[in-house]
Design a protein around this motif. Structure first.
Motif, PDB file in Angstrom:
ATOM      1  N   GLU A  33       0.827  -1.206   0.000  1.00 15.65           N
ATOM      2  CA  GLU A  33       0.000   0.000   0.000  1.00 15.65           C
ATOM      3  C   GLU A  33       0.861   1.254   0.000  1.00 15.65           C
ATOM      4  OE1 GLU A  33      -3.341   0.778   0.150  1.00 15.65           O
ATOM      5  OE2 GLU A  33      -4.048  -1.291   0.013  1.00 15.65           O
ATOM      6  N   PHE A  34       0.562   2.204  -0.901  1.00 14.18           N
ATOM      7  CA  PHE A  34       1.116   3.548  -0.778  1.00 14.18           C
ATOM      8  C   PHE A  34       0.586   4.188   0.501  1.00 14.18           C
ATOM      9  CE2 PHE A  34       1.883   3.517  -5.417  1.00 14.18           C
ATOM     10  CZ  PHE A  34       3.111   4.193  -5.473  1.00 14.18           C
ATOM     11  N   ASP A  35       1.378   5.100   1.092  1.00 14.62           N
ATOM     12  CA  ASP A  35       0.816   5.911   2.165  1.00 14.62           C
ATOM     13  C   ASP A  35      -0.152   6.922   1.543  1.00 14.62           C
ATOM     14  OD1 ASP A  35       2.169   8.225   1.255  1.00 14.62           O
ATOM     15  OD2 ASP A  35       3.850   7.909   2.616  1.00 14.62           O
ATOM     16  N   LYS A  36      -0.882   7.653   2.348  1.00 16.23           N
ATOM     17  CA  LYS A  36      -1.954   8.488   1.829  1.00 16.23           C
ATOM     18  C   LYS A  36      -1.468   9.730   1.093  1.00 16.23           C
ATOM     19  CE  LYS A  36      -4.939   5.627   2.580  1.00 16.23           C
ATOM     20  NZ  LYS A  36      -5.496   4.949   1.386  1.00 16.23           N
ATOM     21  N   GLU A  37      -0.194  10.084   1.247  1.00 20.16           N
ATOM     22  CA  GLU A  37       0.372  11.193   0.480  1.00 20.16           C
ATOM     23  C   GLU A  37       1.090  10.693  -0.776  1.00 20.16           C
ATOM     24  OE1 GLU A  37       0.904  10.949   3.904  1.00 20.16           O
ATOM     25  OE2 GLU A  37      -0.827  12.268   4.133  1.00 20.16           O
ATOM     26  N   GLY A  38       1.392   9.393  -0.799  1.00 21.69           N
ATOM     27  CA  GLY A  38       2.092   8.828  -1.949  1.00 21.69           C
ATOM     28  C   GLY A  38       3.594   9.031  -1.918  1.00 21.69           C
ATOM     29  N   ASN A  39       4.131   9.422  -0.765  1.00 19.12           N
ATOM     30  CA  ASN A  39       5.572   9.662  -0.665  1.00 19.12           C
ATOM     31  C   ASN A  39       6.363   8.398  -0.357  1.00 19.12           C
ATOM     32  OD1 ASN A  39       5.221  12.474  -1.038  1.00 19.12           O
ATOM     33  ND2 ASN A  39       4.709  12.705   1.134  1.00 19.12           N
ATOM     34  N   SER A  40       5.659   7.346   0.043  1.00 22.49           N
ATOM     35  CA  SER A  40       6.318   6.096   0.400  1.00 22.49           C
ATOM     36  C   SER A  40       5.301   4.977   0.269  1.00 22.49           C
ATOM     37  CB  SER A  40       6.867   6.162   1.832  1.00 22.49           C
ATOM     38  OG  SER A  40       5.808   6.331   2.771  1.00 22.49           O
ATOM     39  N   PHE A  41       5.746   3.744   0.479  1.00 25.34           N
ATOM     40  CA  PHE A  41       4.791   2.645   0.518  1.00 25.34           C
ATOM     41  C   PHE A  41       5.171   1.668   1.611  1.00 25.34           C
ATOM     42  CE2 PHE A  41       7.970   0.933  -2.449  1.00 25.34           C
ATOM     43  CZ  PHE A  41       8.058  -0.410  -2.121  1.00 25.34           C
TER      44      PHE A  41
END
Length: 298
Positions: A33-41
């Motif tokens: 899963e990506f985090d909710k900002e998309g900066n990491s997973f």
């Protein structure tokens, strides 16, 4: 001289501590899963949760929290929800039932069915995140919740040609939580009543992974049969277009789409490979090979 020696020892100690959570290898991809900002997973594995950002792969939490996480998902508010089996250092019951984390996977707390179910597949509705479906591999049963995972009801499913526990992938329509697709070894099946009754949808293709994309019925899937490889559908599985990723002796088991830039997709496979595209499948890069990290999100 003594000051220099102590300084060197302290530097070595701090270096060791800083590297203690660096991941050199992992076993079994059980969620992505990506985090909710998309900066990491985040990568859910046989031995806990791994966080991958622009610089590193790091293990999350201490050994008591390194659970065998199954059905791992991140909700819109950042809460993590999962199932599976406890760490060998944990005092939690086996199986875990439904567990949640409010602190990005550092600690986990059981909230339902503790010691009773192991959801290998856990799907959260995009229409209403309080509605979830779980497939218990222990007893081969389908469950449903409408309150965010605290109270679950068993669904008496009929029409599927395989045991519920052999369903590889499950997805609801983003605008209708009752409309479901199930990926099985005998084709894709559909239910329009929340999983109670199932019918053939397409028996020429089989799917090992589903992931919703967009808000109008977009679906990414890894397919076998008449079509083979990673595909995207704009109409919930009726027509498919290739995303140019076909694997030999391997299969995509988990898919995550960037929350802002939908052209960026990360997938995990049964052979512990992680692939990423930033251009909707025009090209792919390898982030991990056979459980060995190669690069971070650069």
């Amino acid at each position: 001289m003594r000051k220099i020696t102590l300084t060197v020892i302290l530097m070595l100690f701090l270096t060791a501590c800083g590297q203690s959570d660096e991941v050199e290898s992992f076993m079994h991809v059980h969620g992505l899963e990506f985090d909710k900002e998309g900066n990491s997973f985040y990568l859910a594995t046989h031995h806990g949760l791994i966080h991958v950002d622009k610089s590193s792969w790091k293990q999350v939490g201490d050994e008591t929290e390194h659970h065998d996480l199954m059905g791992f998902t991140i909700l819109e508010d950042g809460q993590m929800i999962s199932s599976g089996h406890p760490s060998y250092r944990s005092e939690l019951e086996n199986p875990l039932g439904i567990i949640v984390s409010q602190n990005e996977g550092e600690t986990w707390e059981p909230i339902a069915l503790h010691g009773k179910v192991d959801f290998h597949v856990l799907h959260v509705s995009r229409e209403n995140e309080r509605i979830m479906y779980g497939i218990d591999s222990y007893h081969s049963e389908l469950y449903r919740t409408a309150d965010g995972g605290h109270e679950w009801q068993q669904v008496n499913a009929s029409g599927l040609p395989v045991p519920i526990g052999e369903v590889y992938a499950l997805s609801s329509h983003p605008q209708n939580a009752e409309l479901l697709l199930a990926g099985t070894g005998l084709g894709i099946f559909v239910s329009d009543d929340g999983g109670q009754n199932w019918a053939e949808y397409n028996t020429e293709i089989f799917s090992t992974a589903f992931q919703q994309v967009g808000q109008s019925g977009g679906l990414i899937a890894y397919l076998f049969g008449e079509k083979e490889g990673l595909y995207i559908s704009e109409d919930f599985g009726n027509m498919w277009s290739s995303l140019n990723l076909q694997l030999d002796e391997d299969a995509v088991t988990y898919i995550s789409v960037h929350p802002v830039f939908e052209s960026e997709i990360i997938v995990g496979t049964s052979q512990q490979n992680i692939y990423r595209t930033i251009n909707r499948g025009e090209s792919w890069e390898v982030l991990a090979s056979e459980g060995n990290p190669i690069k971070a999100l650069q």
